[in-house]
Design a protein around this motif. Structure first.
Motif, mmCIF file in Angstrom:
data_model
loop_
_atom_site.group_PDB
_atom_site.id
_atom_site.type_symbol
_atom_site.label_atom_id
_atom_site.label_comp_id
_atom_site.label_asym_id
_atom_site.label_seq_id
_atom_site.Cartn_x
_atom_site.Cartn_y
_atom_site.Cartn_z
ATOM 1 N N UNK A 1 45.421 -9.107 86.397
ATOM 2 C CA UNK A 1 45.724 -8.305 85.210
ATOM 3 C C UNK A 1 45.433 -9.102 83.942
ATOM 4 N N UNK A 2 45.798 -10.390 83.932
ATOM 5 C CA UNK A 2 45.475 -11.241 82.780
ATOM 6 C C UNK A 2 43.961 -11.312 82.573
ATOM 7 N N UNK A 3 43.238 -11.506 83.654
ATOM 8 C CA UNK A 3 41.781 -11.670 83.569
ATOM 9 C C UNK A 3 41.118 -10.397 83.028
ATOM 10 N N UNK A 4 41.452 -9.249 83.623
ATOM 11 C CA UNK A 4 40.840 -7.999 83.185
ATOM 12 C C UNK A 4 41.244 -7.633 81.770
ATOM 13 N N UNK A 5 42.480 -7.927 81.398
ATOM 14 C CA UNK A 5 42.905 -7.665 80.019
ATOM 15 C C UNK A 5 42.110 -8.527 79.050
ATOM 16 N N UNK A 6 41.864 -9.778 79.406
ATOM 17 C CA UNK A 6 41.086 -10.671 78.541
ATOM 18 C C UNK A 6 39.647 -10.185 78.394
ATOM 19 N N UNK A 7 39.054 -9.742 79.484
ATOM 20 C CA UNK A 7 37.682 -9.225 79.422
ATOM 21 C C UNK A 7 37.628 -7.984 78.539
ATOM 22 N N UNK A 8 38.587 -7.077 78.700
ATOM 23 C CA UNK A 8 38.607 -5.856 77.890
ATOM 24 C C UNK A 8 38.807 -6.192 76.404
ATOM 25 N N UNK A 9 39.705 -7.130 76.114
ATOM 26 C CA UNK A 9 39.906 -7.529 74.715
ATOM 27 C C UNK A 9 38.653 -8.181 74.159
ATOM 28 N N UNK A 10 37.948 -8.933 74.961
ATOM 29 C CA UNK A 10 36.704 -9.558 74.514
ATOM 30 C C UNK A 10 35.657 -8.487 74.189
ATOM 31 N N UNK A 11 35.586 -7.458 75.031
ATOM 32 C CA UNK A 11 34.642 -6.381 74.782
ATOM 33 C C UNK A 11 34.974 -5.612 73.506
ATOM 34 N N UNK A 12 36.261 -5.521 73.186
ATOM 35 C CA UNK A 12 36.684 -4.876 71.934
ATOM 36 C C UNK A 12 36.671 -5.827 70.757
ATOM 37 N N UNK A 13 36.263 -7.070 70.998
ATOM 38 C CA UNK A 13 36.239 -8.135 69.994
ATOM 39 C C UNK A 13 37.625 -8.344 69.377
ATOM 40 N N UNK A 14 38.628 -8.316 70.229
ATOM 41 C CA UNK A 14 40.012 -8.546 69.805
ATOM 42 C C UNK A 14 40.402 -9.964 70.164
#
Length: 96
Positions: free
Chosen positions: A83-96
């Motif tokens: 969950x941490x990993x996928x959340x980080x990838x999603x935030x990276x894609x949103x440039x957050x």
């Protein structure tokens, strides 16, 4: 509580990552083990459901919803590395 049961319960509790110990009022060793495993499994199942919901949302393009689900899964089970990993990838894609 006999000394052997207390020692077993303390040793057993060290190996199960749950939020708080469930050793209060559980005297037999079998009851302690099954109580801890049942609670741990319930936490993990709910976190897994949220994780899978986040996967579905991310695949459909709803990254904000996916991040929210993964954050809830992490709150329930803080050691959920996927969950941490996928959340980080999603935030990276949103440039957050």
């Amino acid at each position: 509580m006999p000394r052997v049961t207390t020692a077993f319960a303390a040793a057993f509790a060290l190996f199960l990552p749950i939020g708080r110990p469930l050793l209060v009022m559980l005297t037999p060793a079998i009851g302690i083990g099954s109580g801890l495993l049942t609670t741990h499994a319930a936490y993990a199942q709910n976190a897994i459901d949220l994780y899978n919901s986040g996967i579905d949302k991310s695949e459909s393009g709803n990254l904000e919803g996916a991040i929210a689900d993964w954050t809830k899964a992490i709150e329930i089970y803080p050691r959920f590395t996927y969950a941490y990993y996928n959340r980080a990838i999603a935030k990276h894609e949103l440039q957050d």
